[in-house]
Design a protein around this motif. Structure first.
Motif, short mmCIF file in Angstrom:
data_model
loop_
_atom_site.label_atom_id
_atom_site.label_comp_id
_atom_site.label_asym_id
_atom_site.label_seq_id
_atom_site.Cartn_x
_atom_site.Cartn_y
_atom_site.Cartn_z
N MET A 132 0.83 -1.18 0.00
CA MET A 132 0.00 0.00 0.00
C MET A 132 0.88 1.25 0.00
SD MET A 132 -2.94 -0.95 -0.14
CE MET A 132 -4.43 -1.56 0.48
N PHE A 133 0.30 2.33 -0.48
CA PHE A 133 1.04 3.58 -0.62
C PHE A 133 0.30 4.73 0.04
CE2 PHE A 133 2.23 0.84 -4.11
CZ PHE A 133 3.61 0.94 -4.11
N ILE A 134 1.06 5.76 0.44
CA ILE A 134 0.48 6.97 1.03
C ILE A 134 0.96 8.16 0.20
CG2 ILE A 134 0.37 8.46 3.06
CD1 ILE A 134 1.04 5.98 4.74
N HIS A 135 0.00 8.98 -0.22
CA HIS A 135 0.31 10.20 -0.98
C HIS A 135 0.65 11.31 0.00
CE1 HIS A 135 -1.00 13.93 -3.16
NE2 HIS A 135 -0.07 13.44 -3.95
N LEU A 136 1.86 11.88 -0.12
CA LEU A 136 2.32 12.91 0.80
C LEU A 136 2.12 14.33 0.28
CD1 LEU A 136 5.71 11.42 2.04
CD2 LEU A 136 3.44 11.18 3.03
N GLY A 174 6.78 19.88 -3.06
CA GLY A 174 6.04 20.98 -3.65
C GLY A 174 6.53 22.35 -3.23
N GLU A 175 5.80 23.36 -3.68
CA GLU A 175 6.18 24.74 -3.39
C GLU A 175 5.26 25.39 -2.36
OE1 GLU A 175 6.68 26.97 -6.98
OE2 GLU A 175 7.77 25.34 -7.94
N GLU A 176 4.22 24.68 -1.96
CA GLU A 176 3.30 25.20 -0.95
C GLU A 176 3.97 25.20 0.41
OE1 GLU A 176 -0.67 23.43 -1.08
OE2 GLU A 176 -0.03 22.49 -2.95
N GLU A 177 3.38 25.94 1.35
CA GLU A 177 3.89 25.96 2.71
C GLU A 177 3.77 24.57 3.35
OE1 GLU A 177 2.90 28.04 7.00
OE2 GLU A 177 1.92 28.78 5.20
N SER A 178 4.83 24.12 3.97
CA SER A 178 4.82 22.80 4.62
C SER A 178 3.98 22.85 5.89
CB SER A 178 6.24 22.37 4.96
OG SER A 178 7.01 22.23 3.79
N LYS A 179 3.22 21.77 6.12
CA LYS A 179 2.36 21.68 7.30
C LYS A 179 2.71 20.50 8.20
CE LYS A 179 -1.50 23.76 4.87
NZ LYS A 179 -2.82 23.52 4.28
N SER A 180 3.44 19.53 7.64
CA SER A 180 3.76 18.36 8.44
C SER A 180 5.15 17.82 8.11
CB SER A 180 2.71 17.27 8.24
OG SER A 180 2.67 16.88 6.90
N LEU A 181 5.63 17.00 9.01
CA LEU A 181 6.93 16.37 8.89
C LEU A 181 6.69 14.87 8.89
CD1 LEU A 181 9.90 17.39 8.97
CD2 LEU A 181 9.87 16.93 11.41
N VAL A 182 7.14 14.19 7.83
CA VAL A 182 6.92 12.76 7.69
C VAL A 182 8.28 12.06 7.75
CG1 VAL A 182 6.00 10.93 6.23
CG2 VAL A 182 4.88 13.17 6.27
N VAL A 183 8.43 11.16 8.70
CA VAL A 183 9.69 10.44 8.88
C VAL A 183 9.52 9.03 8.33
CG1 VAL A 183 11.40 9.63 10.54
CG2 VAL A 183 10.19 11.78 10.96
N THR A 184 10.41 8.65 7.41
CA THR A 184 10.41 7.30 6.86
C THR A 184 11.75 6.65 7.19
OG1 THR A 184 11.35 7.89 4.70
CG2 THR A 184 8.95 8.05 4.93
N GLY A 233 1.96 16.82 -3.66
CA GLY A 233 2.68 16.96 -4.93
C GLY A 233 2.62 15.64 -5.68
N GLU A 234 3.76 15.19 -6.12
CA GLU A 234 3.83 13.91 -6.83
C GLU A 234 4.55 12.85 -5.99
OE1 GLU A 234 5.36 14.39 -10.79
OE2 GLU A 234 4.07 16.11 -11.18
N LYS A 235 4.61 13.05 -4.68
CA LYS A 235 5.36 12.15 -3.81
C LYS A 235 4.44 11.12 -3.16
CE LYS A 235 9.31 11.35 -2.53
NZ LYS A 235 10.08 10.54 -3.43
N ILE A 236 4.78 9.86 -3.38
CA ILE A 236 4.06 8.73 -2.80
C ILE A 236 5.11 7.82 -2.17
CG2 ILE A 236 2.64 6.72 -3.31
CD1 ILE A 236 1.53 8.27 -5.70
N ILE A 237 4.80 7.33 -0.95
CA ILE A 237 5.72 6.41 -0.28
C ILE A 237 5.00 5.11 0.04
CG2 ILE A 237 7.14 8.24 0.74
CD1 ILE A 237 5.67 7.54 3.44
N ARG A 238 5.77 4.07 0.25
CA ARG A 238 5.20 2.80 0.71
C ARG A 238 4.80 2.96 2.17
NH1 ARG A 238 5.98 -1.57 -2.49
NH2 ARG A 238 7.53 -1.36 -4.14
N ALA A 239 3.64 2.47 2.51
CA ALA A 239 3.16 2.55 3.89
C ALA A 239 4.12 1.83 4.84
CB ALA A 239 1.76 1.97 3.99
#
Length: 82
Positions: free
Chosen positions: A1-5, A48-58, A7-13
């Motif tokens: 499964m994947f999670i869309h973060l 992306g270029e929008e203001e960041s709202k979260s931090l995702v650690v992989t 923009g065009e960024k998707i990571i494996r769950a």
């Protein structure tokens, strides 16, 4: 499964470790040190270029996402309970 973060960024769950609200950088000295270290290791990516709202650690990177931490947590939770 994947999670869309965003923009065009998707990571494996399976790679996901944690999702934080971006305010944690300002309120926690440890988290700020962690992000600084990851940045020195070139393991930080701004989505992306929008203001960041979260931090995702992989397992391999730290992402600044324009999507709120609550929305990302809901997406991750839906994948884990499906």
């Amino acid at each position: 499964m994947f999670i869309h973060l965003g923009g065009e960024k998707i990571i494996r769950a399976s790679e996901l470790i944690a999702i934080f609200d971006l305010s944690i950088e300002k309120s926690s000295k440890v988290s700020k040190q962690f992000v600084t270290y990851a940045s020195k290791e070139k393991r930080v990516e701004v989505i992306g270029e929008e203001e960041s709202k979260s931090l995702v650690v992989t397992q391999s990177k730290v992402y600044y996402s324009p999507i709120s931490s609550m929305t990302l947590k809901k997406r991750a939770h839906q994948l884990l309970t499906t």
